[in-house]
Enzyme design. Structure first.
Site, PDB file in Angstrom:
ATOM      1  N   LYS A 107       0.869  -1.192   0.000  1.00  0.00           N
ATOM      2  CA  LYS A 107       0.000   0.000   0.000  1.00  0.00           C
ATOM      3  C   LYS A 107       0.894   1.226   0.000  1.00  0.00           C
ATOM      4  CE  LYS A 107      -4.483   0.771   0.118  1.00  0.00           C
ATOM      5  NZ  LYS A 107      -5.540  -0.102  -0.425  1.00  0.00           N
ATOM      6  N   GLY A 219     -20.122   6.601   3.113  1.00  0.00           N
ATOM      7  CA  GLY A 219     -19.077   6.878   2.129  1.00  0.00           C
ATOM      8  C   GLY A 219     -19.660   6.771   0.743  1.00  0.00           C
ATOM      9  N   GLY A 221     -18.203   7.641  -2.204  1.00  0.00           N
ATOM     10  CA  GLY A 221     -17.131   7.891  -3.175  1.00  0.00           C
ATOM     11  C   GLY A 221     -17.181   6.819  -4.235  1.00  0.00           C
ATOM     12  N   ASN A 222     -16.015   6.461  -4.756  1.00  0.00           N
ATOM     13  CA  ASN A 222     -15.959   5.466  -5.828  1.00  0.00           C
ATOM     14  C   ASN A 222     -16.668   4.182  -5.425  1.00  0.00           C
ATOM     15  OD1 ASN A 222     -14.550   2.870  -6.717  1.00  0.00           O
ATOM     16  ND2 ASN A 222     -14.015   4.263  -8.355  1.00  0.00           N
ATOM     17  N   GLY A 224     -18.553   3.342  -2.621  1.00  0.00           N
ATOM     18  CA  GLY A 224     -19.910   3.453  -2.089  1.00  0.00           C
ATOM     19  C   GLY A 224     -20.941   3.749  -3.163  1.00  0.00           C
TER      20      GLY A 224
HETATM   21  P1  NAD Z   1     -13.130   7.782  -2.363  1.00  0.00           P
HETATM   22  O1  NAD Z   1     -12.132   8.798  -2.038  1.00  0.00           O
HETATM   23  O2  NAD Z   1     -13.621   7.689  -3.766  1.00  0.00           O
HETATM   24  O3  NAD Z   1     -14.419   7.932  -1.429  1.00  0.00           O
HETATM   25  C1  NAD Z   1     -14.357   8.008  -0.051  1.00  0.00           C
HETATM   26  C2  NAD Z   1     -15.714   8.521   0.416  1.00  0.00           C
HETATM   27  O4  NAD Z   1     -15.763   8.452   1.836  1.00  0.00           O
HETATM   28  C3  NAD Z   1     -16.002   9.960   0.035  1.00  0.00           C
HETATM   29  O5  NAD Z   1     -17.365  10.081  -0.320  1.00  0.00           O
HETATM   30  C4  NAD Z   1     -15.767  10.732   1.332  1.00  0.00           C
HETATM   31  O6  NAD Z   1     -16.520  11.927   1.406  1.00  0.00           O
HETATM   32  C5  NAD Z   1     -16.251   9.701   2.319  1.00  0.00           C
HETATM   33  N1  NAD Z   1     -15.762   9.907   3.671  1.00  0.00           N
HETATM   34  C6  NAD Z   1     -14.523  10.264   4.068  1.00  0.00           C
HETATM   35  N2  NAD Z   1     -14.499  10.346   5.409  1.00  0.00           N
HETATM   36  C7  NAD Z   1     -15.741  10.038   5.837  1.00  0.00           C
HETATM   37  C8  NAD Z   1     -16.349   9.944   7.091  1.00  0.00           C
HETATM   38  N3  NAD Z   1     -15.640  10.231   8.183  1.00  0.00           N
HETATM   39  N4  NAD Z   1     -17.666   9.587   7.153  1.00  0.00           N
HETATM   40  C9  NAD Z   1     -18.370   9.318   6.039  1.00  0.00           C
HETATM   41  N5  NAD Z   1     -17.843   9.381   4.827  1.00  0.00           N
HETATM   42  C10 NAD Z   1     -16.547   9.750   4.717  1.00  0.00           C
HETATM   43  O7  NAD Z   1     -12.495   6.394  -1.869  1.00  0.00           O
HETATM   44  P2  NAD Z   1     -12.890   4.937  -2.326  1.00  0.00           P
HETATM   45  O8  NAD Z   1     -11.950   4.522  -3.390  1.00  0.00           O
HETATM   46  O9  NAD Z   1     -14.338   4.863  -2.532  1.00  0.00           O
HETATM   47  O10 NAD Z   1     -12.475   4.102  -1.020  1.00  0.00           O
HETATM   48  C11 NAD Z   1     -13.354   3.954   0.090  1.00  0.00           C
HETATM   49  C12 NAD Z   1     -12.872   2.790   0.936  1.00  0.00           C
HETATM   50  O11 NAD Z   1     -12.857   1.599   0.140  1.00  0.00           O
HETATM   51  C13 NAD Z   1     -11.464   2.912   1.498  1.00  0.00           C
HETATM   52  O12 NAD Z   1     -11.396   2.267   2.752  1.00  0.00           O
HETATM   53  C14 NAD Z   1     -10.620   2.145   0.491  1.00  0.00           C
HETATM   54  O13 NAD Z   1      -9.396   1.693   1.047  1.00  0.00           O
HETATM   55  C15 NAD Z   1     -11.567   1.004   0.209  1.00  0.00           C
HETATM   56  N6  NAD Z   1     -11.297   0.299  -1.047  1.00  0.00           N
HETATM   57  C16 NAD Z   1     -11.267   0.970  -2.232  1.00  0.00           C
HETATM   58  C17 NAD Z   1     -11.052   0.261  -3.402  1.00  0.00           C
HETATM   59  C18 NAD Z   1     -11.093   0.931  -4.740  1.00  0.00           C
HETATM   60  O14 NAD Z   1     -11.070   0.211  -5.748  1.00  0.00           O
HETATM   61  N7  NAD Z   1     -11.193   2.238  -4.820  1.00  0.00           N
HETATM   62  C19 NAD Z   1     -10.838  -1.127  -3.359  1.00  0.00           C
HETATM   63  C20 NAD Z   1     -10.886  -1.782  -2.126  1.00  0.00           C
HETATM   64  C21 NAD Z   1     -11.134  -1.057  -0.983  1.00  0.00           C
END
Ligand code: NAD
Length: 425
Positions: A107, A219, A221-222, A224
């Protein structure tokens, strides 16, 4: 909101120890698995638009590569810390092992607030990251991907810098790239898609019918937002959504696509509470992130950050099922409480494995030079998630443990075997 004062690396080691004890893992193997193989840390000087130069601490932690090249995302966030990156790297090792990929775990992170960067500053930071660690990354060494607050554009800059520095094309050096330069269409949505598959499997197990199954997602983001969309399309009722600035809830259901359009327009989901395209019924309630976690829904999906369900709030969780799309959202103490309350928790290593499976398919296609359709990617991805899900359920039942420990037993065993076969112990 639950805080992140809990050290995620300590949580990760506790989870490993539970599985190691059941597996009777020898001390030497446990010692190898408890620490990263390599840690890289450096300050990246970035020329800012105002002419000044600022340094940003940048990390790459390579946990284990017994099964294949290191693999794991890069996070740009002010909350990045060495222990967070260590934990995330270790969790990647278990995830790739659990779903049977030929990868290890790593990571990366940069301590910065990307929201304050201009596009050009972000590009210089991304290129700087590669200049710093170029020796240690590559398609057969360590393959980064997007994570929190990084995206396909950042991967494109990183790949370009990598290819300039090494003097050859190597699309498999990064995954999560734009389609135009070797990415695959289905990668961006892969984690959310795999998460939706995991929800469907657990719903089947608990005999929950999609139409009457309510879902709250922390969450947006991507991960969620794609999970919300796939579940909505499969007939589930997504009733609550949140981002870092707040949450909305409507028991009649929300429309994730309209909510995303609104979030892009207004900047925060808490502004998207009005009757109309976002909300099916009456106006949504604006609630806090803490309240979202404690809603009386069937499925709770943490899809933001680690340490959201802790000993402090686990007793207040009312969902029947927690499906961890974020990495490390539940602490070991909270895990115990959920298990005692008979809340089924589908662990991150399984629930969000769609992301790294999608990355694996991208890497395979880059190495192969031959590309599949999105439908083929989805079909193959579903098969891997469903197969891992069934194995985890069987393992948990065999040892009367929760699904996390079931997943660890499978994942740790495979890595430990590979270490032994290589003569590492
Ligand atoms: P992202 O940056 O696209 O989205 C993160 C979201 O979480 C945003 O909407 C942000 O506003 C929200 N957020 C941040 N802090 C918050 C809080 N305290 N309360 C509520 N919402 C909050 O990131 P992502 O890529 O969607 O990743 C989210 C999680 O999924 C992370 O833990 C990441 O490690 C995990 N993950 C991501 C992937 C991937 O392919 N992107 C793969 C496996 C795991």
């Amino acid at each position: 909101m639950a805080t992140s004062a809990i050290n995620p690396f300590e949580s990760a080691k506790k989870q490993l120890k539970i599985a190691a004890d059941i597996l009777n893992l020898d001390k030497k193997t446990l010692a190898i698995l408890s620490q990263p193989k390599r840690e890289l840390s450096d300050d990246i000087p970035v020329r800012m638009d105002d002419g000044s130069t600022q340094n940003f601490n940048s990390l790459r932690v390579q946990h284990n590569d017994a099964l294949g090249p290191f693999k794991g995302g890069i996070r740009f966030s002010p909350q990045v810390s060495i222990d967070e990156v260590r934990a995330l790297a270790m969790w990647m090792t278990w995830k790739t092992s659990l779903v049977g990929l030929p990868f290890g775990g790593a990571k990366g992170g940069v301590i910065c607030d990307p929201k304050k960067f201009s596009k050009r500053e972000l590009e210089r930071l991304s290129r700087g990251y590669v200049q710093q660690f170029v020796e240690y990354i590559g398609p057969d060494k360590d393959i980064p991907a997007p994570d929190v607050y990084t995206n396909a554009q950042i991967m494109a800059w990183m790949l370009d810098e990598y290819e300039k520095l090494t003097g050859h094309h190597a699309p498999g050096a990064f995954t999560g790239k734009p389609v135009e330069i070797g990415g695959i269409g289905a990668r961006e949505s892969a984690t959310g898609y795999g998460g939706a598959v995991a929800v469907q499997q657990v719903a089947k197990l608990l005999k929950l019918k999609p139409k009457s199954t309510t879902v709250a997602i922390q969450g947006f983001g991507n991960v969620g937002h794609y999970a919300a969309q796939f579940l909505h399309d499969a007939g589930y009722k997504v009733v609550a959504l949140s981002d870092s600035q707040g949450a909305i809830y409507n028991k009649s259901g929300l429309n994730p696509a309209a909510a995303m359009t609104c979030k892009i327009e207004k900047g925060k989901i808490a502004e998207c509470y009005y009757r109309g395209s976002v909300v099916n019924g009456s106006k949504a309630d604006v609630i806090t992130n803490d309240e979202l976690l404690e809603l009386g829904v069937d499925v709770l999906i943490p899809a933001a950050l680690e340490n959201q369900i802790t000993a402090k709030n686990a007793n207040s969780i009312k969902a029947k099922v927690v499906v961890e799309l974020a990495n490390g959202p539940t602490t070991p103490d909270a895990d115990k409480i959920l298990y005692e309350k008979k809340i089924v928790a589908v662990p991150d290593t399984l629930a969000n494995s769609g992301g790294v499976i999608g990355s694996y398919f991208e890497w395979v296609q880059n190495n192969y030079g031959y590309y599949w359709t999105d439908d083929e990617v989805h079909e193959r991805l579903s098969k891997l998630v469903i197969s891992a899900f069934n194995k985890v359920v069987a393992k948990s039942e065999e040892h009367s443990v929760n699904m996390r420990t079931g997943a660890y037993l499978l994942a740790v065993h495979r890595v430990a075997n590979a270490i032994e076969l290589r003569g590492g112990v």
